[in-house]
Design a protein around this motif. Structure first.
Motif, PDB file in Angstrom:
ATOM      1  N   GLY A   1       0.885  -1.102  -0.116  1.00 21.46           N
ATOM      2  CA  GLY A   1       0.059  -0.136   0.045  1.00 21.46           C
ATOM      3  C   GLY A   1       0.868   1.312  -0.003  1.00 21.46           C
ATOM      4  N   VAL A   2       2.191   1.227   0.393  1.00 24.33           N
ATOM      5  CA  VAL A   2       3.098   2.384   0.290  1.00 24.33           C
ATOM      6  C   VAL A   2       4.389   1.830   0.087  1.00 24.33           C
ATOM      7  CG1 VAL A   2       3.434   2.236   3.046  1.00 24.33           C
ATOM      8  CG2 VAL A   2       3.779   4.473   1.763  1.00 24.33           C
ATOM      9  N   GLN A   3       5.095   2.850  -0.582  1.00 28.72           N
ATOM     10  CA  GLN A   3       6.788   2.428  -0.663  1.00 28.72           C
ATOM     11  C   GLN A   3       7.691   3.921  -0.308  1.00 28.72           C
ATOM     12  OE1 GLN A   3       7.756   1.238  -4.788  1.00 28.72           O
ATOM     13  NE2 GLN A   3       8.642  -0.509  -3.741  1.00 28.72           N
ATOM     14  N   MET A   4       8.612   3.561   0.441  1.00 29.08           N
ATOM     15  CA  MET A   4       9.304   4.694   0.699  1.00 29.08           C
ATOM     16  C   MET A   4      10.672   4.250  -0.051  1.00 29.08           C
ATOM     17  SD  MET A   4      10.533   6.216   4.361  1.00 29.08           S
ATOM     18  CE  MET A   4      11.108   4.529   5.101  1.00 29.08           C
ATOM     19  N   ILE A   5      11.266   5.269  -0.787  1.00 30.80           N
ATOM     20  CA  ILE A   5      12.445   5.116  -1.452  1.00 30.80           C
ATOM     21  C   ILE A   5      13.532   6.280  -1.465  1.00 30.80           C
ATOM     22  CG2 ILE A   5      13.466   5.034  -4.196  1.00 30.80           C
ATOM     23  CD1 ILE A   5      10.339   4.498  -4.751  1.00 30.80           C
ATOM     24  N   ARG A   6      14.649   5.914  -1.131  1.00 33.80           N
ATOM     25  CA  ARG A   6      15.828   6.923  -1.171  1.00 33.80           C
ATOM     26  C   ARG A   6      16.364   7.124  -2.756  1.00 33.80           C
ATOM     27  NH1 ARG A   6      21.895   6.440   1.440  1.00 33.80           N
ATOM     28  NH2 ARG A   6      22.191   8.898   0.799  1.00 33.80           N
ATOM     29  N   ILE A   7      16.366   8.238  -3.158  1.00 33.13           N
ATOM     30  CA  ILE A   7      16.616   8.638  -4.415  1.00 33.13           C
ATOM     31  C   ILE A   7      18.079   9.643  -4.462  1.00 33.13           C
ATOM     32  CG2 ILE A   7      16.167   9.298  -6.925  1.00 33.13           C
ATOM     33  CD1 ILE A   7      13.255   8.813  -6.320  1.00 33.13           C
ATOM     34  N   LEU A   8      18.907   9.029  -5.176  1.00 35.51           N
ATOM     35  CA  LEU A   8      20.243   9.989  -5.294  1.00 35.51           C
ATOM     36  C   LEU A   8      20.172  10.334  -6.545  1.00 35.51           C
ATOM     37  CD1 LEU A   8      22.621   7.834  -3.234  1.00 35.51           C
ATOM     38  CD2 LEU A   8      21.576   9.852  -2.373  1.00 35.51           C
TER      39      LEU A   8
ATOM     40  N   LYS B   1       2.188  10.893  -4.252  1.00 30.48           N
ATOM     41  CA  LYS B   1       3.413  10.921  -3.843  1.00 30.48           C
ATOM     42  C   LYS B   1       3.781  12.131  -3.177  1.00 30.48           C
ATOM     43  CE  LYS B   1       4.473   8.767  -8.240  1.00 30.48           C
ATOM     44  NZ  LYS B   1       5.332   8.784  -9.618  1.00 30.48           N
ATOM     45  N   CYS B   2       4.852  11.960  -2.113  1.00 30.16           N
ATOM     46  CA  CYS B   2       5.291  12.874  -1.346  1.00 30.16           C
ATOM     47  C   CYS B   2       6.667  12.731  -0.907  1.00 30.16           C
ATOM     48  CB  CYS B   2       4.531  12.960   0.078  1.00 30.16           C
ATOM     49  SG  CYS B   2       4.481  11.656   1.081  1.00 30.16           S
ATOM     50  N   GLY B   3       7.508  13.770  -0.545  1.00 29.25           N
ATOM     51  CA  GLY B   3       8.853  13.631  -0.304  1.00 29.25           C
ATOM     52  C   GLY B   3       9.663  14.444   0.513  1.00 29.25           C
ATOM     53  N   THR B   4      10.633  14.583   1.025  1.00 32.62           N
ATOM     54  CA  THR B   4      11.742  15.548   1.430  1.00 32.62           C
ATOM     55  C   THR B   4      12.968  15.512   1.080  1.00 32.62           C
ATOM     56  OG1 THR B   4      12.115  16.703   3.395  1.00 32.62           O
ATOM     57  CG2 THR B   4      12.290  14.490   3.515  1.00 32.62           C
TER      58      THR B   4
ATOM     59  N   GLY C   1      15.508  20.291   3.054  1.00 34.73           N
ATOM     60  CA  GLY C   1      14.606  20.292   4.224  1.00 34.73           C
ATOM     61  C   GLY C   1      13.342  20.550   3.583  1.00 34.73           C
ATOM     62  N   ASP C   2      13.046  21.038   2.432  1.00 35.43           N
ATOM     63  CA  ASP C   2      11.849  21.380   1.845  1.00 35.43           C
ATOM     64  C   ASP C   2      11.045  19.887   1.520  1.00 35.43           C
ATOM     65  OD1 ASP C   2      12.211  24.034   1.841  1.00 35.43           O
ATOM     66  OD2 ASP C   2      12.753  24.122  -0.424  1.00 35.43           O
ATOM     67  N   SER C   3       9.642  19.981   1.722  1.00 34.48           N
ATOM     68  CA  SER C   3       9.057  18.621   1.171  1.00 34.48           C
ATOM     69  C   SER C   3       7.930  19.086   0.410  1.00 34.48           C
ATOM     70  CB  SER C   3       8.593  18.251   2.603  1.00 34.48           C
ATOM     71  OG  SER C   3       7.989  19.251   3.250  1.00 34.48           O
ATOM     72  N   PHE C   4       7.306  18.019  -0.111  1.00 42.55           N
ATOM     73  CA  PHE C   4       6.212  18.131  -1.125  1.00 42.55           C
ATOM     74  C   PHE C   4       5.356  16.998  -1.385  1.00 42.55           C
ATOM     75  CE2 PHE C   4       9.667  15.524  -3.029  1.00 42.55           C
ATOM     76  CZ  PHE C   4       8.930  14.392  -3.384  1.00 42.55           C
ATOM     77  N   ALA C   5       4.217  17.222  -1.665  1.00 44.38           N
ATOM     78  CA  ALA C   5       2.977  16.088  -1.873  1.00 44.38           C
ATOM     79  C   ALA C   5       2.245  16.559  -3.080  1.00 44.38           C
ATOM     80  CB  ALA C   5       2.339  15.843  -0.721  1.00 44.38           C
ATOM     81  N   PHE C   6       1.718  15.427  -3.724  1.00 46.42           N
ATOM     82  CA  PHE C   6       0.841  15.678  -4.823  1.00 46.42           C
ATOM     83  C   PHE C   6       0.121  14.410  -5.301  1.00 46.42           C
ATOM     84  CE2 PHE C   6       4.939  15.240  -6.618  1.00 46.42           C
ATOM     85  CZ  PHE C   6       4.594  13.981  -7.727  1.00 46.42           C
ATOM     86  N   PRO C   7      -1.181  14.419  -5.654  1.00 46.27           N
ATOM     87  CA  PRO C   7      -1.969  13.287  -6.325  1.00 46.27           C
ATOM     88  C   PRO C   7      -0.938  12.467  -7.412  1.00 46.27           C
ATOM     89  CG  PRO C   7      -3.404  15.005  -6.301  1.00 46.27           C
ATOM     90  CD  PRO C   7      -2.164  15.608  -5.926  1.00 46.27           C
ATOM     91  N   ALA C   8      -0.800  11.282  -7.305  1.00 42.30           N
ATOM     92  CA  ALA C   8       0.145  10.675  -8.299  1.00 42.30           C
ATOM     93  C   ALA C   8      -0.507  10.480  -9.783  1.00 42.30           C
ATOM     94  CB  ALA C   8       0.534   9.159  -7.893  1.00 42.30           C
TER      95      ALA C   8
ATOM     96  N   VAL D   1       8.020   9.036  -1.166  1.00 37.32           N
ATOM     97  CA  VAL D   1       7.175   8.038  -0.826  1.00 37.32           C
ATOM     98  C   VAL D   1       6.008   8.010  -1.861  1.00 37.32           C
ATOM     99  CG1 VAL D   1       5.317   7.490   1.073  1.00 37.32           C
ATOM    100  CG2 VAL D   1       7.725   8.456   1.697  1.00 37.32           C
ATOM    101  N   VAL D   2       5.531   6.956  -2.098  1.00 38.16           N
ATOM    102  CA  VAL D   2       4.319   6.650  -3.108  1.00 38.16           C
ATOM    103  C   VAL D   2       3.406   5.668  -2.662  1.00 38.16           C
ATOM    104  CG1 VAL D   2       5.843   5.021  -4.411  1.00 38.16           C
ATOM    105  CG2 VAL D   2       4.009   6.184  -5.684  1.00 38.16           C
ATOM    106  N   THR D   3       2.055   5.972  -2.840  1.00 38.16           N
ATOM    107  CA  THR D   3       1.093   5.101  -2.383  1.00 38.16           C
ATOM    108  C   THR D   3       0.237   4.903  -3.939  1.00 38.16           C
ATOM    109  OG1 THR D   3      -0.331   6.743  -2.078  1.00 38.16           O
ATOM    110  CG2 THR D   3       0.686   5.924  -0.181  1.00 38.16           C
TER     111      THR D   3
END
Length: 197
Positions: free
Chosen positions: A116-123, A142-145, A165-172, A191-193
């Protein structure tokens, strides 16, 4: 930003395992370059460059090629040894996918047991990103920091620059793309759901 189809130096291409995995899958399926390119709706030249590791594919192209080969994108992640349980993912056991040395690396931080949810570190390396063309998912959010660097993010045609330090979220379902701004790599938690890999 590196554009879809931009070539990398030969020494960089040697490190890319995605092309090798796609080429092996195509061979297993008994398909020609042309057949896969037609199914993926990309040029045969682009597919050949992706397979040889001389081009960093956009995420959209990568998804199209995987769909044409009837393989989950998750198969492109390397699976290290170590504990990767239903609840805990040890740092040494993260599944990793590298989209070329000048592109980006994705590390799956959440276990596969929670789709139901997935957390990913992206470089994301300077010049790297998700590609020129925005893409979207059929559902979810989707959201992230941003942990380090400056992230360029486009959502439904509006561009944003996010600092550490900034973060975001939006409908996928909204069209979006992202990239590294400047000469410092971007390190972010995404993070994506629901889970996509």
């Amino acid at each position: 930003m590196v554009r879809q189809g931009q070539t990398m130096a030969a020494s960089d291409a040697e490190d890319d395992g995605i092309g090798r995995k796609l080429r092996l899958r195509r061979a297993i399926k008994g398909l020609s370059l042309q057949e896969v390119a037609d199914r993926a709706e990309i040029s045969i030249g682009l597919l050949s460059q992706i397979e040889r590791g001389v081009t960093m594919p956009s995420l959209k192209s990568l998804r199209q090629v995987c769909a044409a080969l009837d393989m989950p994108v998750g198969w492109l992640f390397d699976v290290p040894g170590g504990e990767h349980g239903d609840v805990v993912v040890r740092a040494s056991s993260r599944r990793v996918m590298t989209l070329g040395p000048k592109g980006m690396t994705k590390e799956l931080l959440s276990p596969d047991s929670v789709p139901g949810v997935q957390m990913i570190r992206i470089l994301i390396q300077p010049g790297g990103g998700s590609g020129d063309l925005p893409y979207n998912n059929e559902a979810g959010a989707k959201c992230g920091t941003v942990l380090a660097g400056t992230l360029g993010l486009e959502v439904d045609g509006t561009e944003y620059q996010l600092a550490t330090g900034d973060s975001f979220a939006f409908p996928a379902i909204k069209l979006h793309r992202f990239w590294c701004v400047g000469e410092q790599p971007v390190d972010l938690i995404w993070v994506v759901t629901p889970a996509v890999y």
